[in-house]
Structure formats: C-alpha cells, structure tokens
Motif scaffolding. Structure first.
Motif, PDB file in Angstrom:
ATOM      1  N   PRO A   8     188.493  45.866   8.721  1.00  0.00           N
ATOM      2  CA  PRO A   8     187.509  44.800   8.992  1.00  0.00           C
ATOM      3  C   PRO A   8     188.090  43.578   9.682  1.00  0.00           C
ATOM      4  O   PRO A   8     187.336  42.784  10.255  1.00  0.00           O
ATOM      5  N   GLU A   9     189.415  43.413   9.658  1.00  0.00           N
ATOM      6  CA  GLU A   9     190.009  42.261  10.339  1.00  0.00           C
ATOM      7  C   GLU A   9     189.946  42.381  11.864  1.00  0.00           C
ATOM      8  O   GLU A   9     190.155  41.398  12.579  1.00  0.00           O
ATOM      9  N   ILE A  10     189.676  43.579  12.365  1.00  0.00           N
ATOM     10  CA  ILE A  10     189.516  43.780  13.805  1.00  0.00           C
ATOM     11  C   ILE A  10     188.083  43.479  14.196  1.00  0.00           C
ATOM     12  O   ILE A  10     187.140  43.951  13.550  1.00  0.00           O
ATOM     13  N   MET A  11     187.892  42.708  15.236  1.00  0.00           N
ATOM     14  CA  MET A  11     186.556  42.471  15.793  1.00  0.00           C
ATOM     15  C   MET A  11     186.294  43.551  16.843  1.00  0.00           C
ATOM     16  O   MET A  11     187.067  43.693  17.787  1.00  0.00           O
ATOM     17  N   ALA A  12     185.224  44.303  16.696  1.00  0.00           N
ATOM     18  CA  ALA A  12     184.901  45.361  17.646  1.00  0.00           C
ATOM     19  C   ALA A  12     183.514  45.115  18.223  1.00  0.00           C
ATOM     20  O   ALA A  12     182.610  44.677  17.517  1.00  0.00           O
ATOM     21  N   CYS A  39     184.083  57.333  23.231  1.00  0.00           N
ATOM     22  CA  CYS A  39     183.352  58.176  22.279  1.00  0.00           C
ATOM     23  C   CYS A  39     184.288  59.221  21.663  1.00  0.00           C
ATOM     24  O   CYS A  39     184.934  59.990  22.379  1.00  0.00           O
ATOM     25  N   GLY A  40     184.376  59.211  20.345  1.00  0.00           N
ATOM     26  CA  GLY A  40     185.239  60.141  19.640  1.00  0.00           C
ATOM     27  C   GLY A  40     186.693  59.729  19.568  1.00  0.00           C
ATOM     28  O   GLY A  40     187.522  60.448  19.003  1.00  0.00           O
ATOM     29  N   MET A  41     187.038  58.561  20.110  1.00  0.00           N
ATOM     30  CA  MET A  41     188.436  58.126  20.167  1.00  0.00           C
ATOM     31  C   MET A  41     188.638  56.772  19.503  1.00  0.00           C
ATOM     32  O   MET A  41     189.533  56.007  19.858  1.00  0.00           O
ATOM     33  N   ALA A  42     187.817  56.474  18.494  1.00  0.00           N
ATOM     34  CA  ALA A  42     187.932  55.188  17.807  1.00  0.00           C
ATOM     35  C   ALA A  42     189.288  55.023  17.139  1.00  0.00           C
ATOM     36  O   ALA A  42     189.812  53.911  17.045  1.00  0.00           O
ATOM     37  N   GLY A  43     189.866  56.112  16.668  1.00  0.00           N
ATOM     38  CA  GLY A  43     191.120  56.031  15.930  1.00  0.00           C
ATOM     39  C   GLY A  43     192.247  55.426  16.729  1.00  0.00           C
ATOM     40  O   GLY A  43     193.056  54.652  16.205  1.00  0.00           O
ATOM     41  N   ALA A  44     192.338  55.761  18.034  1.00  0.00           N
ATOM     42  CA  ALA A  44     193.420  55.237  18.866  1.00  0.00           C
ATOM     43  C   ALA A  44     193.335  53.722  18.965  1.00  0.00           C
ATOM     44  O   ALA A  44     194.337  53.012  18.819  1.00  0.00           O
ATOM     45  N   ALA A  45     192.119  53.212  19.213  1.00  0.00           N
ATOM     46  CA  ALA A  45     191.938  51.765  19.319  1.00  0.00           C
ATOM     47  C   ALA A  45     192.165  51.087  17.976  1.00  0.00           C
ATOM     48  O   ALA A  45     192.713  49.985  17.903  1.00  0.00           O
ATOM     49  N   ARG A  46     191.758  51.743  16.919  1.00  0.00           N
ATOM     50  CA  ARG A  46     191.938  51.166  15.587  1.00  0.00           C
ATOM     51  C   ARG A  46     193.427  51.041  15.258  1.00  0.00           C
ATOM     52  O   ARG A  46     193.880  50.018  14.745  1.00  0.00           O
ATOM     53  N   LEU A  47     194.213  52.077  15.563  1.00  0.00           N
ATOM     54  CA  LEU A  47     195.645  52.033  15.296  1.00  0.00           C
ATOM     55  C   LEU A  47     196.320  50.930  16.107  1.00  0.00           C
ATOM     56  O   LEU A  47     197.150  50.167  15.591  1.00  0.00           O
ATOM     57  N   ALA A  48     195.982  50.839  17.385  1.00  0.00           N
ATOM     58  CA  ALA A  48     196.578  49.804  18.223  1.00  0.00           C
ATOM     59  C   ALA A  48     196.173  48.414  17.746  1.00  0.00           C
ATOM     60  O   ALA A  48     196.996  47.494  17.708  1.00  0.00           O
ATOM     61  N   GLY A  49     194.902  48.263  17.360  1.00  0.00           N
ATOM     62  CA  GLY A  49     194.433  46.961  16.889  1.00  0.00           C
ATOM     63  C   GLY A  49     195.119  46.519  15.615  1.00  0.00           C
ATOM     64  O   GLY A  49     195.543  45.358  15.488  1.00  0.00           O
ATOM     65  N   VAL A  74     185.594  48.929  12.620  1.00  0.00           N
ATOM     66  CA  VAL A  74     185.418  47.792  11.713  1.00  0.00           C
ATOM     67  C   VAL A  74     185.462  48.224  10.252  1.00  0.00           C
ATOM     68  O   VAL A  74     186.016  47.520   9.397  1.00  0.00           O
ATOM     69  N   SER A  75     184.901  49.379   9.951  1.00  0.00           N
ATOM     70  CA  SER A  75     184.908  49.832   8.560  1.00  0.00           C
ATOM     71  C   SER A  75     186.320  50.214   8.109  1.00  0.00           C
ATOM     72  O   SER A  75     186.680  50.039   6.939  1.00  0.00           O
ATOM     73  N   ALA A  76     187.129  50.718   9.042  1.00  0.00           N
ATOM     74  CA  ALA A  76     188.506  51.099   8.690  1.00  0.00           C
ATOM     75  C   ALA A  76     189.412  49.883   8.580  1.00  0.00           C
ATOM     76  O   ALA A  76     190.315  49.848   7.748  1.00  0.00           O
ATOM     77  N   CYS A  89     184.924  48.594  22.987  1.00  0.00           N
ATOM     78  CA  CYS A  89     184.920  50.051  22.851  1.00  0.00           C
ATOM     79  C   CYS A  89     183.524  50.608  23.091  1.00  0.00           C
ATOM     80  O   CYS A  89     182.553  49.860  23.314  1.00  0.00           O
ATOM     81  N   ASP A  90     183.422  51.907  23.034  1.00  0.00           N
ATOM     82  CA  ASP A  90     182.117  52.547  23.100  1.00  0.00           C
ATOM     83  C   ASP A  90     181.298  52.154  21.877  1.00  0.00           C
ATOM     84  O   ASP A  90     181.842  51.949  20.779  1.00  0.00           O
ATOM     85  N   ASN A  91     180.003  52.050  22.045  1.00  0.00           N
ATOM     86  CA  ASN A  91     179.126  51.642  20.943  1.00  0.00           C
ATOM     87  C   ASN A  91     179.305  52.524  19.716  1.00  0.00           C
ATOM     88  O   ASN A  91     179.250  52.047  18.574  1.00  0.00           O
ATOM     89  N   SER A  92     179.578  53.806  19.941  1.00  0.00           N
ATOM     90  CA  SER A  92     179.734  54.737  18.824  1.00  0.00           C
ATOM     91  C   SER A  92     181.003  54.487  18.023  1.00  0.00           C
ATOM     92  O   SER A  92     181.147  54.992  16.905  1.00  0.00           O
ATOM     93  N   SER A  93     181.930  53.729  18.573  1.00  0.00           N
ATOM     94  CA  SER A  93     183.215  53.504  17.901  1.00  0.00           C
ATOM     95  C   SER A  93     183.252  52.221  17.075  1.00  0.00           C
ATOM     96  O   SER A  93     184.165  52.029  16.276  1.00  0.00           O
ATOM     97  N   VAL A  94     182.282  51.346  17.270  1.00  0.00           N
ATOM     98  CA  VAL A  94     182.330  50.032  16.634  1.00  0.00           C
ATOM     99  C   VAL A  94     182.399  50.135  15.119  1.00  0.00           C
ATOM    100  O   VAL A  94     183.287  49.557  14.466  1.00  0.00           O
ATOM    101  N   THR A  95     181.492  50.875  14.537  1.00  0.00           N
ATOM    102  CA  THR A  95     181.432  50.967  13.077  1.00  0.00           C
ATOM    103  C   THR A  95     182.694  51.602  12.512  1.00  0.00           C
ATOM    104  O   THR A  95     183.240  51.146  11.494  1.00  0.00           O
TER     105      THR A  95
END
Length: 488
Positions: free
Chosen positions: A290-294, A252-262, A286-288, A277-283
């Motif tokens: 879309p090629e990443i499946m979350a 929660c609140g750390m979607a950016g780290a996973a997005r960068l690594a992905g 994916v929105s940042a 990831c946490d449910n709050s991070s999925v959107t």
C-alpha cells in the motif's frame, strides 16, 4: 562480499595489460624478470604452506611457458623445505627464464616425470600448466591433463590463473582447472572475476610482487567503500526530501514486476514511489504494497512526469503499442531515466544516445542492443559493456556473473550475488534500487555502484538459508539493512 575479494586492491587489469607492462616496470626498477619469477614461485609456496599446513606431499604440473617456471620455483622451495615433491611435465624444451627455473630445480636433485605417465597420489596438486599464456582452444593433450586433474577431487593451487580460463574475458574455451585457491601476480586479472571464473578460480589471493605498485589500472573492483555515497537522513527530514520516483510498467498480467521494483525503491530509502501501469494492475500493486501509489498510466502520465525527480521504465512494460506509446512519452521528458527489461528491447529497435540515463541489460538484452549474439556478449563482457556505453551513452550496467558498470569515467566490476538470483523478478528489484538511489541525489555512477553492491550483497545475505527457492522479495529486509550502511 567474499572475504578474499575484500582483501584485494580496488584496481583490476586485463591479463594482456599485465603481460605488456611487466617487462617495462621491471626495467624501470632494475629488476631481471627471472627475479620476478623467483618471487612469484616463492610467494606461491608460502601460500600453499599457509593454506594447507598439515600437508607435505605435493605434485606440481608444469606446461611449457613462464607459468611452468613459476611451478619449478615453487617445487624447489617446497623440496628445500622438506616437502615430498613430484614434478610432472610433457616432454618439451623450455627457454628463457622458465629454463633457468628448471635447471635450478634439477641442481637440487629434483626429478621430472612425464605428464602422460602415471601420476603420484599427492595431497595437493599445483596447476602451473598455462597461466595467462592461453591462446585459443586447448591442445588435446593439455585438455586431457586438466580433465584428469579435475577428476582427482584433491586440493588444487592454481598459479596466476586456472589453466584454461581466459585472463581477459573469464571465458573457458574447452576446459579449465577447478582450483581451490588461485594466487595471481602483479595485478588482479579481470578474467578471475567475471564470466565463468566463479566456477573454477576458487579463493583469490593477490601477490603484487615488486611490480604491482607501478601497474596502471584498466578498471575498478568495487568494494564496500562505495557505500559512503549512500544518502543519510536529517532528523527533521520529510518524504519530499528523499525523492519522488515515477515507475512506468506493470502491463496487463505483469503487475508483479512493477510491484517488486516499486518496493525495492522504497526499501532503498525513496520518499515516494508512483507506478504508472495498466488499469488492471493498480489493485494488485496497491493491495500487495500500500505504500506504493499506483494509477492507470493513460490518465495521469503527464502530471506525474511533472511531479517526479526521475523515471524508471521497463519492469512489466511489454512491447505492444501501449508500451511503445509510453516509451516515447518517457523519452520526451528531460528527467533522468532508468531503462530496463522491455524498455531495452524498445531501445534496441530504435537506438539513440543520451547522457542522463542508466541502462541495465542482461546479456541477451545487451546482444539485442548491439545486434550480436548472447554468446558474443559473454565471450568478452568488458568489451561489450564498453561498446554499449559508447553507443548509448550514460551509465550501463551489464548484469551477470561479475556485473560490469561502464560510464565516461571507465568501467568497474562488482563481484557480488549468487545463483539464487536466477529467478524472475531479480532484475526488477535491482532496477528499483538503482532508481531509488537516483532520486535521492546520487549521481548515476554512484547510484550504479552502490545499487549493484546493495543488490548483490542483499542476495548473498538472503542465500544464507539456501539458494534453491530464494525469491527476489527475500532481498527486501537485507536491502533496508545495507542502505543504512550496516556493513560499515
């Protein structure tokens, strides 16, 4: 990679190893060590003349050991070549080969002035104060000389190593000479390439002399030749041929780290990346990109573990009960693991050893893993990375200035990257690159070697526009270029 580093051989050594092996190799070759000193001083003078061809007024600062002998030889060659040479030394009695070099200087009419007196206004200053003979903190008199030299803001050639810099560790106990160029002899010292070396060593030139060929390596300096291990693509390949990576993190609140690594994994050529990831991070993920499946990790983790070729865990994971449960599930899998960030903190709490993982600690994380202070890690990075690998197994990447990589095969050093990486998220990008290469079929060692170089060189390319304000995401186009072996 810096041009001077590209010209260095692939082996690096502790300064202590070179000191031990020099007399043995010289004996095998039938060489007197004074002959080696003569060669060293001559090579230093030839480099000085080549590097500063229009300058002919030099000042050589000598200490009391063999480094001073190298300085005396340089001074003699310079004087014989018509240079105006001032030589300064504290009142001291030399011995052995250094004394021979001093006597040869005096025999051609050379003079010796006191370092404590007034210094001439030279065009170039030569540091022959300590070399690799440093042991413990500097004596106050030498510390004052180094400070005075650094304040001159004149070109400096360091002989063998910047005085005050430790040749084994790259640490600076008190102060060190800030050199424009360092000429080092026999083998390249690891202390010139890690720790604080980047702040004082300047351009590095190796003169192996006659002894270098007989020197046994302590470690490896990574060069672009490792890129030959990077994967290539068949014209008829599909996404399943290029690996499936499961990334666990993005609390929660750390979607950016996973997005960068992905995205870093995708940019390094991975066929498919799925982020649990946490449910709050999925959107947000994916929105940042879309090629990443979350997906909400609690719902599908078992299924995705069966799907993946490797797992990366840590970016944005946290250390709460949610994170600990995911960590335990990841450990139960037999898949290769990339362990970073918060997952390293969890590992430190319950240490274990495993052969099929790649650990990527920065110095503070390394300190937690070994139960020591960050200062102790930085005081001897080579020892630290060896201890980490011995305790935890697999492959360990100790991040920092002069990144170190250690496996059962030994340790290697990568001198790439810059201060622009001092920004949150840079480590997440590295983790994505490493994990992305793992799932594409590289061994853990090759993934570490290639990934660290790709990450560092991407940062160096991104920094062409300046390091201030550089973001981890600025590396992405350069990662894509480098994994396509564009530097070869």
């Amino acid at each position: 990679m810096r041009a001077d580093l590209c010209s260095l051989p692939p082996q690096v050594n502790l300064a202590s190893t070179i000191r031990e092996q020099e007399p043995l190799i010289a004996k095998q070759l039938g060489l007197a060590l004074y002959q080696v000193m003569e060669q060293a001083g001559q090579q230093a003078f030839l480099l000085l003349r080549k590097r500063w061809p229009s300058k002919s007024n030099i000042c050589v600062l000598c200490g009391s050991g063999n480094n001073a002998g190298d300085g005396y030889v340089l001074a003699r060659y310079a004087k014989l070549a018509g240079y105006r040479v001032a030589l300064l030394q504290h009142a001291t009695t030399l011995s052995g080969d250094a004394l021979k070099a001093q006597q040869a200087w005096l025999e051609i009419g050379g003079e010796i002035s006191d370092l404590a007196g007034a210094w001439p206004d030279a065009e170039i200053y030569v540091d022959a104060l300590l070399g690799t003979g440093l042991s413990g903190p500097l004596r106050p008199a030498i510390a004052r000389v180094i400070k005075q030299l650094n304040q001159l803001n004149k070109p400096v050639l360091a002989i063998d190593i910047s005085s005050g810099l430790d040749g084994d560790t790259g640490t600076i106990a008190t102060a060190a000479v800030k050199a424009d160029v360092t000429i080092t002899f026999v083998g390249c010292k690891v202390g010139l390439l890690t720790g604080k070396a980047a702040t004082v060593a300047g351009e590095i030139v190796l003169a192996p002399l006659q002894l270098g060929a007989g020197l046994s390596a302590d470690g490896r300096l990574l060069q672009r030749s490792v890129f030959t291990a990077l994967p290539t693509r068949s014209a008829v390949s599909h996404k399943g041929d290029h690996g499936k990576l499961l990334l666990i993190g993005g609390g929660c609140g750390m979607a950016g780290a996973a997005r960068l690594a992905g995205e870093a994994a995708l940019r390094s050529g991975t066929g498919m990346v799925s982020v649990g990831c946490d449910n709050s991070s999925v959107t947000a993920i994916v929105s940042a990109r879309p090629e990443i499946m979350a997906f909400p990790v609690e719902r599908q983790l078992g299924e995705r573990l069966s799907w993946a070729d490797a797992v990366a865990i840590g970016p944005g994971l946290g250390t709460d009960a949610w994170a600990q449960a995911l960590w335990q599930q990841a450990l139960q899998s037999e898949l290769p693991l990339l362990v970073d960030a918060d997952a390293l903190t969890l590992l430190a709490q319950q240490p274990l050893r495993r052969d099929n993982w790649l650990l990527t600690p920065h110095p503070a994380e390394a300190a937690r893993l070994l139960g020591v202070t960050t200062a102790e890690i930085e005081a001897d990075r080579v020892t630290a990375v060896n201890r980490l690998q011995q305790r935890y197994g697999g492959v360990v990447v100790l991040k920092g200035s002069g990144t170190l990589i250690c496996s059962d095969e030994g340790w290697a050093l990568a001198v790439v990257g810059n201060a622009g990486l001092a920004c949150g998220g840079s480590g997440d990008v590295l983790s994505g690159i490493l994990a992305g290469l793992m799932v594409q079929g590289l061994t853990l060692v090759d993934a570490a070697y290639c990934g660290v170089l790709v990450h560092g060189e991407a940062a160096d390319r991104a920094a062409r526009d300046g390091m201030q304000g550089m973001l981890p995401s600025d590396l992405f186009p350069h990662i894509r270029y480098l994994v396509n072996q564009g530097t070869l």
